[in-house]
Design an enzyme around this catalytic site. Structure first.
Site, PDB file in Angstrom:
ATOM      1  N   TYR A   1      36.019  40.237  38.596  1.00 53.43           N
ATOM      2  CA  TYR A   1      37.565  40.162  38.334  1.00 53.43           C
ATOM      3  C   TYR A   1      37.997  39.569  37.129  1.00 53.43           C
ATOM      4  O   TYR A   1      36.989  38.823  36.471  1.00 53.43           O
ATOM      5  CB  TYR A   1      38.310  39.568  39.469  1.00 53.43           C
ATOM      6  CG  TYR A   1      38.362  38.447  39.955  1.00 53.43           C
ATOM      7  CD1 TYR A   1      37.801  37.110  39.549  1.00 53.43           C
ATOM      8  CD2 TYR A   1      38.929  37.888  41.310  1.00 53.43           C
ATOM      9  CE1 TYR A   1      37.836  35.831  39.752  1.00 53.43           C
ATOM     10  CE2 TYR A   1      39.041  36.706  41.572  1.00 53.43           C
ATOM     11  CZ  TYR A   1      38.480  35.686  40.959  1.00 53.43           C
ATOM     12  OH  TYR A   1      38.755  34.410  41.579  1.00 53.43           O
ATOM     13  N   GLU A   2      39.088  39.781  36.495  1.00 56.99           N
ATOM     14  CA  GLU A   2      39.629  39.327  35.131  1.00 56.99           C
ATOM     15  C   GLU A   2      38.524  39.851  33.915  1.00 56.99           C
ATOM     16  O   GLU A   2      38.560  39.060  32.853  1.00 56.99           O
ATOM     17  CB  GLU A   2      39.753  37.705  35.201  1.00 56.99           C
ATOM     18  CG  GLU A   2      40.975  37.346  36.321  1.00 56.99           C
ATOM     19  CD  GLU A   2      42.112  36.680  35.501  1.00 56.99           C
ATOM     20  OE1 GLU A   2      42.090  36.575  34.317  1.00 56.99           O
ATOM     21  OE2 GLU A   2      42.737  35.872  36.275  1.00 56.99           O
ATOM     22  N   GLY A   3      37.907  40.823  34.258  1.00 57.88           N
ATOM     23  CA  GLY A   3      36.753  41.313  33.328  1.00 57.88           C
ATOM     24  C   GLY A   3      35.438  40.918  33.752  1.00 57.88           C
ATOM     25  O   GLY A   3      35.354  39.771  33.750  1.00 57.88           O
TER      26      GLY A   3
ATOM     27  N   SER B   1      43.706  32.934  30.510  1.00 56.63           N
ATOM     28  CA  SER B   1      43.322  32.922  32.143  1.00 56.63           C
ATOM     29  C   SER B   1      41.926  32.658  32.144  1.00 56.63           C
ATOM     30  O   SER B   1      41.465  32.051  33.171  1.00 56.63           O
ATOM     31  CB  SER B   1      44.001  33.790  32.898  1.00 56.63           C
ATOM     32  OG  SER B   1      43.464  35.120  32.778  1.00 56.63           O
TER      33      SER B   1
END
Length: 379
Positions: free
Chosen positions: A364-366, A244
């Protein structure tokens, strides 16, 4: 090696761009100002398959399961509005973990519900907690087996679609002493008794996306709602994030591109000292750097996507793309505000919104720092 999109890919990008231009751009400022969830836009997107394009056709989706397709579509939708795009692509929040970790029975049951074009359903992934962001092993939400059911208790925060989602994938500790290897995932319908939404966050950017706490108080789900193997959800989550992250990088490219295009057009029209400000080297060189870094980020993104679509690991390349693209988006949008000067700072112009929206992409998402840790580990 070719940098040319196929006819199908070009048409895909045109399709997404057309929707962004017609349905997203005209209402982006309004939804941002009201901090309102864009249900009307969501319904229009669902009708044409934009919310479920990534699901296989056997589950009611569009069959565009490639990571490259997600990148092409994501760039265009985020060009339209990062907040609205985040809401429209909510299918993936629950759909991706079910697709990557679920059994065939789970996929048929749950993905088909998320793909219904007439009744678009929202998904959510409940992972982050007040004391556990990137450190997944620190989550405190517990799931305890009770006969043929699992009982979940805990609180999640910063959850996209939290409290309004129709379907959640919830990460919880099932073996508290096992660290990363004690985390399991569960499919939890939003109507399940004991599940409720908490505080809705007031955000700097992506305001058209709903972000809130989710509270679990003795939430019971049947044993068959365990997603993947017990205690092995961390591995599944990492694989999902690997695939993703290129899409998040593409989103950053879309936001940056929107700001760059606006700033370029403004610089050619804004007259100061008898000439367009673009004719000043300080401005034109700034725009040249913006264009170069946007293209560099896109190429990093496409490389990671191509690796993923070949079935190869793109852990390092995906993190490189996300880290570079997210920081680039912040830089480009900041420069766009600077080029517009005082007008750029005003909310009557869209560049300040793109600057606010860009910041979340490095979080976000790392975070960017986590991406660099992944890259360094790969070295």
């Amino acid at each position: 090696m070719s940098f040319q999109l196929s006819a199908e890919q070009a048409e895909l990008r045109k399709w997404a761009h057309g929707f962004a231009e017609r349905e997203i751009r005209p209402v982006a400022a309004e939804y941002d100002e009201k901090e309102e969830f864009p249900r009307e836009v969501l319904q229009k997107a669902a009708k044409i398959g934009l919310t479920s394009y990534a699901a296989p056709t056997e589950y009611g989706g569009g069959g565009l399961t490639s990571v490259m397709a997600a990148c092409l579509i994501g760039e265009e939708l985020f060009w339209g509005c990062a907040g609205i795009a985040t809401s429209l692509l909510a299918f993936g929040l629950a759909g991706l973990p079910i697709y990557y970790m679920g059994t065939e029975e789970q996929k048929r049951k749950w993905l088909s519900q998320l793909c219904d074009p007439n009744h678009p359903r929202l998904g959510a992934m409940a992972l982050t907690e007040p004391n556990a962001g990137s450190d997944v092993k620190a989550i405190q939400t517990r799931a305890v087996r009770d006969g043929d059911e699992w009982v979940i208790n805990g609180r999640k925060c910063f959850i996209t679609n939290g409290g309004i989602a129709d379907l959640y994938v919830v990460f919880a500790k099932t073996d508290p002493d096992a660290g990363y290897h004690g985390v399991s995932a569960f499919i939890v319908p939003g109507s399940t008794p004991g599940l409720s939404g908490g505080k809705k966050e007031r955000k700097m950017g992506i305001r058209a996306s709903h972000t809130a706490d989710v509270i679990f108080e003795n939430v019971r789900v049947p044993k068959e709602n365990l997603l993947g193997e017990e205690n092995m959800a961390f591995i599944g989550a990492m694989k999902m994030l690997e695939y993703s992250r290129p899409a998040v990088a593409a989103a950053a490219v879309g936001v940056a591109r929107a700001a760059y295009e606006y700033a370029l057009d403004y610089a050619k029209q804004r007259i100061q000292f008898g000439k367009p400000i673009f004719n000043n080297q300080a401005i034109s060189f700034m725009l040249a750097d913006m264009k170069t870094k946007i293209d560099a980020a896109r190429l990093l993104t496409w490389r990671a996507a191509e690796l993923a679509d070949r079935g190869e690991s793109c852990a390092v390349e995906g993190s490189m793309a996300k880290a570079f693209a997210a920081e680039m988006a912040m830089e480009v949008t900041t420069h766009a505000v600077q080029i517009l000067g005082g007008y750029g700072y005003m909310r009557d112009y869209p560049v300040e919104k793109w600057m606010r929206d860009a910041k979340i992409l490095s979080i976000y998402e790392g975070t960017t720092q986590i991406q660099k840790k992944v890259i360094a580990t790969g070295l």
